[in-house]
Design a protein around this motif. Structure first.
Motif, PDB file in Angstrom:
ATOM      1  N   THR A 124      48.151  37.302  38.137  1.00  0.00           N
ATOM      2  CA  THR A 124      46.873  36.817  38.653  1.00  0.00           C
ATOM      3  C   THR A 124      47.094  35.892  39.847  1.00  0.00           C
ATOM      4  OG1 THR A 124      46.015  36.887  36.406  1.00  0.00           O
ATOM      5  CG2 THR A 124      44.734  35.668  38.028  1.00  0.00           C
ATOM      6  N   GLN A 125      46.263  36.063  40.881  1.00  0.00           N
ATOM      7  CA  GLN A 125      46.263  35.187  42.050  1.00  0.00           C
ATOM      8  C   GLN A 125      44.815  34.849  42.393  1.00  0.00           C
ATOM      9  OE1 GLN A 125      49.086  34.240  44.340  1.00  0.00           O
ATOM     10  NE2 GLN A 125      50.066  34.577  42.362  1.00  0.00           N
ATOM     11  N   ILE A 126      44.537  33.555  42.727  1.00  0.00           N
ATOM     12  CA  ILE A 126      43.182  33.172  43.093  1.00  0.00           C
ATOM     13  C   ILE A 126      43.198  32.363  44.379  1.00  0.00           C
ATOM     14  CG2 ILE A 126      42.361  33.194  40.717  1.00  0.00           C
ATOM     15  CD1 ILE A 126      42.388  30.135  40.764  1.00  0.00           C
ATOM     16  N   ALA A 127      42.030  32.312  45.034  1.00  0.00           N
ATOM     17  CA  ALA A 127      41.846  31.508  46.248  1.00  0.00           C
ATOM     18  C   ALA A 127      40.387  31.092  46.306  1.00  0.00           C
ATOM     19  CB  ALA A 127      42.232  32.301  47.491  1.00  0.00           C
ATOM     20  N   ALA A 128      40.131  29.935  46.928  1.00  0.00           N
ATOM     21  CA  ALA A 128      38.766  29.426  47.111  1.00  0.00           C
ATOM     22  C   ALA A 128      38.349  29.593  48.559  1.00  0.00           C
ATOM     23  CB  ALA A 128      38.694  27.959  46.700  1.00  0.00           C
ATOM     24  N   ASP A 129      37.070  29.970  48.781  1.00  0.00           N
ATOM     25  CA  ASP A 129      36.575  30.053  50.151  1.00  0.00           C
ATOM     26  C   ASP A 129      35.952  28.729  50.575  1.00  0.00           C
ATOM     27  OD1 ASP A 129      33.911  30.001  49.154  1.00  0.00           O
ATOM     28  OD2 ASP A 129      33.800  32.181  49.078  1.00  0.00           O
ATOM     29  N   SER A 130      35.375  28.670  51.774  1.00  0.00           N
ATOM     30  CA  SER A 130      34.916  27.398  52.338  1.00  0.00           C
ATOM     31  C   SER A 130      33.671  26.844  51.665  1.00  0.00           C
ATOM     32  CB  SER A 130      34.655  27.553  53.840  1.00  0.00           C
ATOM     33  OG  SER A 130      33.571  28.436  54.070  1.00  0.00           O
ATOM     34  N   ILE A 131      32.968  27.658  50.873  1.00  0.00           N
ATOM     35  CA  ILE A 131      31.795  27.157  50.141  1.00  0.00           C
ATOM     36  C   ILE A 131      32.123  26.950  48.662  1.00  0.00           C
ATOM     37  CG2 ILE A 131      30.121  28.114  51.751  1.00  0.00           C
ATOM     38  CD1 ILE A 131      29.667  30.419  49.838  1.00  0.00           C
ATOM     39  N   GLY A 132      33.388  27.095  48.314  1.00  0.00           N
ATOM     40  CA  GLY A 132      33.821  26.788  46.956  1.00  0.00           C
ATOM     41  C   GLY A 132      33.791  27.939  45.990  1.00  0.00           C
ATOM     42  N   ASN A 133      33.404  29.135  46.429  1.00  0.00           N
ATOM     43  CA  ASN A 133      33.476  30.286  45.537  1.00  0.00           C
ATOM     44  C   ASN A 133      34.934  30.722  45.360  1.00  0.00           C
ATOM     45  OD1 ASN A 133      30.717  30.423  45.106  1.00  0.00           O
ATOM     46  ND2 ASN A 133      30.376  31.797  46.836  1.00  0.00           N
ATOM     47  N   ILE A 134      35.198  31.373  44.239  1.00  0.00           N
ATOM     48  CA  ILE A 134      36.557  31.715  43.845  1.00  0.00           C
ATOM     49  C   ILE A 134      36.728  33.228  43.871  1.00  0.00           C
ATOM     50  CG2 ILE A 134      38.306  31.464  42.049  1.00  0.00           C
ATOM     51  CD1 ILE A 134      37.301  28.837  43.365  1.00  0.00           C
ATOM     52  N   HIS A 135      37.881  33.654  44.362  1.00  0.00           N
ATOM     53  CA  HIS A 135      38.206  35.074  44.453  1.00  0.00           C
ATOM     54  C   HIS A 135      39.531  35.294  43.739  1.00  0.00           C
ATOM     55  CE1 HIS A 135      35.092  35.583  47.622  1.00  0.00           C
ATOM     56  NE2 HIS A 135      35.393  34.314  47.819  1.00  0.00           N
ATOM     57  N   ALA A 136      39.578  36.278  42.843  1.00  0.00           N
ATOM     58  CA  ALA A 136      40.764  36.504  42.022  1.00  0.00           C
ATOM     59  C   ALA A 136      41.179  37.966  42.081  1.00  0.00           C
ATOM     60  CB  ALA A 136      40.500  36.103  40.568  1.00  0.00           C
ATOM     61  N   VAL A 137      42.500  38.190  42.057  1.00  0.00           N
ATOM     62  CA  VAL A 137      43.066  39.533  41.934  1.00  0.00           C
ATOM     63  C   VAL A 137      44.117  39.503  40.829  1.00  0.00           C
ATOM     64  CG1 VAL A 137      42.633  40.336  44.282  1.00  0.00           C
ATOM     65  CG2 VAL A 137      44.680  38.985  43.807  1.00  0.00           C
ATOM     66  N   TRP A 138      44.360  40.663  40.226  1.00  0.00           N
ATOM     67  CA  TRP A 138      45.334  40.738  39.137  1.00  0.00           C
ATOM     68  C   TRP A 138      45.690  42.191  38.856  1.00  0.00           C
ATOM     69  CZ3 TRP A 138      40.142  40.188  38.508  1.00  0.00           C
ATOM     70  CH2 TRP A 138      39.489  41.042  37.603  1.00  0.00           C
ATOM     71  N   ASP A 139      46.774  42.383  38.058  1.00  0.00           N
ATOM     72  CA  ASP A 139      47.132  43.703  37.505  1.00  0.00           C
ATOM     73  C   ASP A 139      46.335  43.926  36.227  1.00  0.00           C
ATOM     74  OD1 ASP A 139      49.065  43.520  39.429  1.00  0.00           O
ATOM     75  OD2 ASP A 139      50.763  43.620  38.060  1.00  0.00           O
ATOM     76  N   ASP A 140      45.873  45.150  36.021  1.00  0.00           N
ATOM     77  CA  ASP A 140      45.093  45.461  34.832  1.00  0.00           C
ATOM     78  C   ASP A 140      45.426  46.884  34.401  1.00  0.00           C
ATOM     79  OD1 ASP A 140      42.835  46.158  33.072  1.00  0.00           O
ATOM     80  OD2 ASP A 140      41.899  44.329  33.847  1.00  0.00           O
ATOM     81  N   SER A 141      45.701  47.069  33.097  1.00  0.00           N
ATOM     82  CA  SER A 141      46.132  48.384  32.600  1.00  0.00           C
ATOM     83  C   SER A 141      45.028  49.125  31.860  1.00  0.00           C
ATOM     84  CB  SER A 141      47.349  48.215  31.686  1.00  0.00           C
ATOM     85  OG  SER A 141      46.989  47.540  30.484  1.00  0.00           O
ATOM     86  N   ARG A 142      43.769  48.750  32.060  1.00  0.00           N
ATOM     87  CA  ARG A 142      42.682  49.360  31.274  1.00  0.00           C
ATOM     88  C   ARG A 142      42.546  50.865  31.511  1.00  0.00           C
ATOM     89  NH1 ARG A 142      37.650  46.385  34.267  1.00  0.00           N
ATOM     90  NH2 ARG A 142      39.134  44.670  34.091  1.00  0.00           N
ATOM     91  N   SER A 143      43.010  51.350  32.668  1.00  0.00           N
ATOM     92  CA  SER A 143      42.904  52.784  32.954  1.00  0.00           C
ATOM     93  C   SER A 143      44.057  53.581  32.370  1.00  0.00           C
ATOM     94  CB  SER A 143      42.853  53.006  34.472  1.00  0.00           C
ATOM     95  OG  SER A 143      44.083  52.643  35.069  1.00  0.00           O
ATOM     96  N   GLY A 144      44.989  52.900  31.702  1.00  0.00           N
ATOM     97  CA  GLY A 144      46.151  53.563  31.138  1.00  0.00           C
ATOM     98  C   GLY A 144      47.425  53.254  31.895  1.00  0.00           C
ATOM     99  N   HIS A 145      47.298  52.687  33.082  1.00  0.00           N
ATOM    100  CA  HIS A 145      48.448  52.216  33.855  1.00  0.00           C
ATOM    101  C   HIS A 145      47.961  51.058  34.723  1.00  0.00           C
ATOM    102  CE1 HIS A 145      46.541  55.543  36.131  1.00  0.00           C
ATOM    103  NE2 HIS A 145      46.608  54.674  37.123  1.00  0.00           N
ATOM    104  N   ASP A 146      48.879  50.282  35.248  1.00  0.00           N
ATOM    105  CA  ASP A 146      48.494  49.103  36.030  1.00  0.00           C
ATOM    106  C   ASP A 146      47.813  49.490  37.327  1.00  0.00           C
ATOM    107  OD1 ASP A 146      49.434  47.322  34.193  1.00  0.00           O
ATOM    108  OD2 ASP A 146      51.301  46.860  35.239  1.00  0.00           O
TER     109      ASP A 146
END
Length: 281
Positions: free
Chosen positions: A160-182
């Motif tokens: 998981t990686q996150i970052a905040a924008d200039s108005i304070g909202n948060i954006h996140a990315v990550w690996d997820d295996s829900r489809s059967g693979h990452d």
């Protein structure tokens, strides 16, 4: 984990062995890589402390999150140190579930100095679970309770990686295996961790993608790099979106070699230029 302050000084936190256990260490460097502090031990070394992630606020204080086993479980911890590594808070435990592994925490600060952390809450023995979020004030006091972000417990979620924008909202990315693979997923949250978009798959490789890295430019555009295997080898891919998740640059393959590249780390300068490091096999 590395951050740069407003004086262009460099702060690094990493895992090191203390009494045959993993502890966290800190060092400060000048802009040419010369040590400004000695190696400073941040955790006591009586338990396993690993997977640190570091953020910096507008006052150049440092905020660290990591996974620790001092309570006989894998729990998420937080601490604040000043610009030379002096402790400003104690080690603050953030999670309290004895049946769950809390790991892969990612931390950022917003323009008000509040702290935002997203982590994986995993079932022991399976690696499956969901992502959670918490918001702290600048001294580590809870401003929200832990908030569940995803609802696919039968899937692994990490990197998981996150970052905040200039108005304070948060954006996140990550690996997820829900489809059967990452695959790489993305979500947009408000300043209290409430979903502004549904979590969405941004890389559809069919055979797997992962290890995303994210940063945000001065116009609040989102830049993401990741490892993708859709062409056979592990290669680095990149895209750019606006703050609403609309693609401004569609997916671009950045590397093309017979042996593959992994572990991208992406950053931006003040002009919005993108810099990328990665491991080449």
């Amino acid at each position: 984990s590395l951050v740069i302050d407003t004086r262009d000084e460099i702060h690094v936190v990493w895992e090191g062995l203390t009494n045959n256990r993993r502890g966290l260490y800190y060092i400060k460097l000048d802009n040419d890589g010369t040590n400004l502090t000695p190696n400073i031990q941040l955790t006591p070394g009586l338990s396993r402390s690993d997977a640190p992630d570091l953020a910096i606020d507008q006052n150049n204080n440092l905020h660290d999150t990591w996974t620790d086993t001092r309570d006989l479980d894998y729990e998420l911890y937080y601490k604040k140190v000043d610009n030379t590594g002096n402790n400003l808070t104690g080690d603050i435990r953030l999670t309290f579930d004895h049946n769950i592994i809390s790991a892969y925490g990612s931390i950022t600060t917003d323009f008000t100095g509040n702290i935002h952390i997203v982590w994986s809450s995993l079932e022991p023995g399976t690696g499956y679970g969901d992502l959670f979020y918490i918001k702290l004030d600048n001294n580590g006091n809870n401003l929200t309770s832990p908030t569940r972000l995803t609802f696919y417990p039968g899937a692994a979620k990490d990197n998981t990686q996150i970052a905040a924008d200039s108005i304070g909202n948060i954006h996140a990315v990550w690996d997820d295996s829900r489809s059967g693979h990452d695959e790489v997923y993305y979500i947009h949250l408000n300043n209290n961790g409430l979903n502004l978009t549904a979590d969405q798959m941004i890389a559809t490789s069919i055979v797997g993608s992962g290890s995303p890295s994210i940063d945000i430019d001065k116009q609040n555009n989102i830049h993401i790099a990741w490892v993708d295997r859709k062409y056979g080898n592990a290669e680095i891919h990149y895209l750019k979106m606006n703050n609403q998740g609309i693609r401004l640059l569609d997916e671009i393959r950045l590397t093309n070699t017979p042996h593959g590249e992994i572990y991208p780390s992406l950053g931006l300068d003040i002009y919005g230029n993108v810099y990328l490091s990665y491991t080449d096999n």
